[in-house]
Write an enzyme that holds these catalytic residues in place. Structure first.
Site, PDB file in Angstrom:
ATOM      1  N   ALA A 162       0.807  -1.194  -0.003  1.00  0.00           N
ATOM      2  CA  ALA A 162       0.036  -0.148   0.036  1.00  0.00           C
ATOM      3  C   ALA A 162       0.800   1.207   0.105  1.00  0.00           C
ATOM      4  O   ALA A 162       1.004   2.103   1.120  1.00  0.00           O
ATOM      5  CB  ALA A 162      -0.741  -0.091   1.217  1.00  0.00           C
ATOM      6  N   GLY A 163       1.545   1.610  -1.061  1.00  0.00           N
ATOM      7  CA  GLY A 163       2.567   2.565  -1.353  1.00  0.00           C
ATOM      8  C   GLY A 163       1.675   3.779  -2.140  1.00  0.00           C
ATOM      9  O   GLY A 163       0.923   4.430  -1.383  1.00  0.00           O
TER      10      GLY A 163
ATOM     11  N   PHE B  78       9.382   2.109   4.973  1.00  0.00           N
ATOM     12  CA  PHE B  78      10.272   3.085   4.331  1.00  0.00           C
ATOM     13  C   PHE B  78       9.774   4.339   5.224  1.00  0.00           C
ATOM     14  O   PHE B  78       9.343   5.477   4.494  1.00  0.00           O
ATOM     15  CB  PHE B  78       9.563   3.294   3.057  1.00  0.00           C
ATOM     16  CG  PHE B  78      10.020   2.387   2.115  1.00  0.00           C
ATOM     17  CD1 PHE B  78      11.231   1.152   2.152  1.00  0.00           C
ATOM     18  CD2 PHE B  78       9.027   1.846   0.868  1.00  0.00           C
ATOM     19  CE1 PHE B  78      11.505   0.415   1.418  1.00  0.00           C
ATOM     20  CE2 PHE B  78       9.542   0.670   0.385  1.00  0.00           C
ATOM     21  CZ  PHE B  78      10.596   0.074   0.452  1.00  0.00           C
ATOM     22  N   ILE B  79       9.614   4.342   6.446  1.00  0.00           N
ATOM     23  CA  ILE B  79       9.154   5.507   7.417  1.00  0.00           C
ATOM     24  C   ILE B  79      10.490   6.275   7.831  1.00  0.00           C
ATOM     25  O   ILE B  79      11.529   5.737   8.403  1.00  0.00           O
ATOM     26  CB  ILE B  79       8.501   4.775   8.585  1.00  0.00           C
ATOM     27  CG1 ILE B  79       7.308   3.959   8.250  1.00  0.00           C
ATOM     28  CG2 ILE B  79       8.148   6.123   9.483  1.00  0.00           C
ATOM     29  CD1 ILE B  79       6.161   4.620   7.469  1.00  0.00           C
TER      30      ILE B  79
ATOM     31  N   GLY C 267      34.751  13.001 -15.005  1.00  0.00           N
ATOM     32  CA  GLY C 267      35.233  11.972 -14.188  1.00  0.00           C
ATOM     33  C   GLY C 267      35.220  12.252 -12.869  1.00  0.00           C
ATOM     34  O   GLY C 267      34.956  11.692 -11.795  1.00  0.00           O
TER      35      GLY C 267
ATOM     36  N   GLU D 233       6.800  10.926  -1.043  1.00  0.00           N
ATOM     37  CA  GLU D 233       5.572  11.835  -1.061  1.00  0.00           C
ATOM     38  C   GLU D 233       4.689  11.715  -2.319  1.00  0.00           C
ATOM     39  O   GLU D 233       3.889  12.566  -2.852  1.00  0.00           O
ATOM     40  CB  GLU D 233       6.128  13.241  -1.226  1.00  0.00           C
ATOM     41  CG  GLU D 233       5.251  14.347  -0.425  1.00  0.00           C
ATOM     42  CD  GLU D 233       5.258  14.374   0.901  1.00  0.00           C
ATOM     43  OE1 GLU D 233       4.540  15.192   1.666  1.00  0.00           O
ATOM     44  OE2 GLU D 233       6.108  13.492   1.765  1.00  0.00           O
TER      45      GLU D 233
END
Length: 378
Positions: free
Chosen positions: A129-130, A155-156, A339, A362
């Site tokens: 549930a993202g 992912f909190i 580089g 978000e």
């Protein structure tokens, strides 16, 4: 319509830029290298009153408008995205309490968050549930004068560090997203930390799973009525997406300045590389995109501050545009530096890694496009 800043906002920018360059910039590389949460920076922001900047004055904050918050977020991110995230998340996590908490709840939780005494976390995302918040599986079951929460969030930001959490749970699965309710959950029994993520960027910000096992929460900690959690979450995101856009803008601005300075100093073929059309045109495009993002963010923030009913579409546009710009500008900065830009001796590669997540959290930029297109076709 113009977005000319007030003298107070211009002074705010100068003040935050000075603070960022003197106190935060020297720490940026080390924060990224160690991956440790910068408690010294958190303390600095708290001492400056910035962690409560968006919280109303009656609850210990400054009551600043969103445009002023965007200026702060932008200037912090210009030198250190990790430090900016401390500011952004404290505001994000407190906002559900500001807009939906009872007076008692606000007076209990907002002052320690505003002072920085307690870190806060916004707990919406789950493994399944993202982008689809309506698929929330974390359950809150009422038992008398308490709710019992079971489930996992992932992912909190500030997971495992925060003491105050705005948590979104399913209270009536049969109603889908209309069955989601919001709660304030304190750190304590029933709430534990799962996996702490090892991230590509924003390495100084702790991101983790949170596990709820028979976590008991008083009924008075519910934010609003049952079933209003999804609305609270969406109002929060509408108000916070321009701030995440400002964070992305700050990263892009810092990278642009780095690229310009390098193009003036680095010589090839007997002259500064900025004199070569291929590089000069890249810089022109980068600067134009940064300014376009800035104007869109300021417009969205101004709309939020005046309560414009059309905020959602511009909030989504501002976050999407600014984060896409940040990814492009930081990538191009690495290219301009060649580089050297790829090496950790220079901040360009850190900026590029930090920029990437602004396209994801978000609400992914694909979700922002869904929000925008639906509004256009409604």
């Amino acid at each position: 319509m113009t977005f000319e800043l007030t003298p107070e906002q211009e002074a705010l920018r100068r003040e935050i830029r000075r603070l960022a360059e003197e106190k935060i910039a020297p720490r940026a590389a080390e924060i990224d290298r160690t991956g440790e949460y910068p408690w010294d920076i958190q303390k600095l922001l708290a001492e400056q009153g910035l962690l409560g900047y968006a919280i109303p004055e009656e609850y210990g904050g400054s009551g600043a408008d969103l445009l002023s918050c965007c200026i702060v977020g932008e200037e912090l991110a210009r030198v250190c995205a990790n430090s900016s995230l401390i500011f952004v998340v404290q505001k994000l996590a407190a906002y559900p309490i500001v807009i939906a908490g009872s007076e008692e709840t606000k007076r209990k939780y907002l002052p320690p968050v505003a002072s920085g005494e307690k870190l806060a976390a916004f707990c919406l995302t789950e493994r399944e549930a993202g982008s689809d918040a309506g698929a929330t599986k974390t359950m809150a079951r009422r038992e008398g004068d308490h709710y019992v929460i079971n489930g996992q969030k992932c992912f909190i930001t500030n997971g495992g560090l925060a003491e105050v959490h705005s948590v979104f749970c399913m209270t009536d699965p049969e109603k889908g997203y209309k069955g989601i309710s919001a709660f304030v959950v304190e750190k304590g029994p029933g709430l534990s930390v799962g996996k702490i993520e090892d991230k590509m960027g924003m390495r100084g910000s702790q991101t983790s799973e949170l596990i709820f096992e028979d976590c008991r929460v008083p009924v008075e900690n519910r934010l609003g009525e049952e079933g209003t959690g999804f609305i609270t979450a969406m109002k929060t995101l509408d108000n916070s997406r321009p701030l995440v856009g400002a964070q992305a803008l700050g990263i892009a601005q810092g990278a642009l300045e780095l690229a310009i300075a390098w193009a003036k100093e680095r010589k090839q073929f007997g002259k500064p590389i900025g004199m070569l059309q291929g590089i000069a045109f890249m810089l022109a495009d980068m600067a134009t995109e940064v300014e376009a993002a800035r104007l869109l963010i300021y417009k969205a923030a101004a709309m939020a501050d005046r309560g414009d009913p059309n905020l959602s579409i511009y909030s989504a546009m501002s976050k999407m545009k600014a984060s896409d710009v940040a990814m492009r500008v930081t990538t191009d900065t690495v290219q301009v530096m060649g580089g050297y830009g790829y090496m950790r001796d220079h901040p360009a590669e850190r900026m590029m890694r930090d920029a990437k997540v602004t396209q994801i959290y978000e609400g992914t930029n694909q979700v922002q496009r869904v929000v925008i297109s639906r509004a256009l076709l409604r």
